[in-house]
Design an enzyme around this catalytic site. Sequence first.
Site, mmCIF file in Angstrom:
data_model
loop_
_atom_site.group_PDB
_atom_site.id
_atom_site.type_symbol
_atom_site.label_atom_id
_atom_site.label_comp_id
_atom_site.label_asym_id
_atom_site.label_seq_id
_atom_site.Cartn_x
_atom_site.Cartn_y
_atom_site.Cartn_z
ATOM 1 N N LYS A 194 10.108 7.116 -4.480
ATOM 2 C CA LYS A 194 8.895 7.798 -4.037
ATOM 3 C C LYS A 194 8.151 8.287 -5.271
ATOM 4 O O LYS A 194 8.683 9.060 -6.069
ATOM 5 C CB LYS A 194 9.257 8.968 -3.122
ATOM 6 N N ARG A 204 -1.286 15.838 3.024
ATOM 7 C CA ARG A 204 -1.087 17.264 2.738
ATOM 8 C C ARG A 204 -2.131 18.100 3.464
ATOM 9 O O ARG A 204 -1.861 19.241 3.844
ATOM 10 C CB ARG A 204 -1.101 17.496 1.226
ATOM 11 N N LYS A 247 7.561 4.031 -1.630
ATOM 12 C CA LYS A 247 6.372 4.773 -1.191
ATOM 13 C C LYS A 247 5.535 5.208 -2.379
ATOM 14 O O LYS A 247 6.133 5.720 -3.333
ATOM 15 C CB LYS A 247 6.860 6.001 -0.435
ATOM 16 N N SER A 273 -1.021 7.950 3.592
ATOM 17 C CA SER A 273 -2.282 8.459 4.128
ATOM 18 C C SER A 273 -3.502 8.014 3.319
ATOM 19 O O SER A 273 -4.485 7.535 3.883
ATOM 20 C CB SER A 273 -2.217 9.987 4.216
#
Length: 325
Positions: A194, A204, A247, A273
């Site tokens: 990640k 967030r 990710k 996102s």
Amino acid sequence: MIRRNRILRKSASVRSLVNETTLQPTDFILPLFIMDGQNKKEEISSMPDFFRYSLDLAIEELKTCYTLGLRCTLLFVKVPDELKDNGGKEALNENGLMQQSIRAIKKALPGMVVMTDVALDPYSSFGHDGIVEENEIINDKTVEVLAKISVSHAKAGADFVAPSDMMDGRILAIRQALEKEGLHNTGIMSYAAKYASCFYGPFRDALDSAPGFGDKKTYQMNPANRLEAIKEAEMDVEEGADIIMVKPAHAYLDIIREVKNSVHIPVSAYHVSGEYSMIKAAAKAGYLNEEQAMVEVLTAIKRAGADLIATYFTKRILELINKSK
Ligand code: PBG
């Protein structure tokens, strides 16, 4: 010329015969943001057409997606500020929103594989993925809490816990804690590689979990590194991970492929996102065709080696796959 490559591209039917990568509903994981309340659905402003739901409506959304072929969801919860602290106490609440959600979803849809985000940031008054002492994120104390959170999710019925914190040694600690409680059938999907990415920005916003000070670079990986991703993935396999995640996804296709070639367990990729919102924004501005961009990017992620893809486009791509059947 004796080799004419265009022969294999000459018609839609020929192209379909030699097509190497096909998207199917079971390739996808639907990330769900759940909030307190009833009958509530709020669009996330930096993620157009993606919503936060109260649990009742989240279940309705999952039922719809189940009929479209979805078999896996990854749960996140939005925690009110007054329940946040440094140690993530609320994350262990047996009747917390996450635990309630797991139970209710497994009851409504026993065939839906429920994965849960295991990390402190939505619960942390500092917005960090670990316990903070003197502006430092403390590894080993955090790992102890993560193991307890995992047991709590597993007891509520989670099929897989998905630690997204990037602390060292947490996969082994979680596996051992699950074994100790007799939770032998709960799996671990490890966010192994990640990266410290700007593409998490809209997420967030969605969970109000931005770090209160500094950044996440002492635990999440440097985007410039490749070997380190393989090391992380291999170590998590040794520690007992069942599925490895890379990710973000779109900007890290090379990493997905290298990890896929290095480990012998399923690899997932999180199309995050910001990667979603980028396509939405470009489409809204008229620069790109949204559906074509979505299909191309998700196909590329699968081609790179992802066995599973978590994406905010999940419902849209499932609808498209069903329509084209
Ligand atoms: C937190 C977590 C993050 C995401 C998933 N779990 C954010 C972060 O690490 O700051 C990002 C998901 C996304 O951007 O879609 N543990």
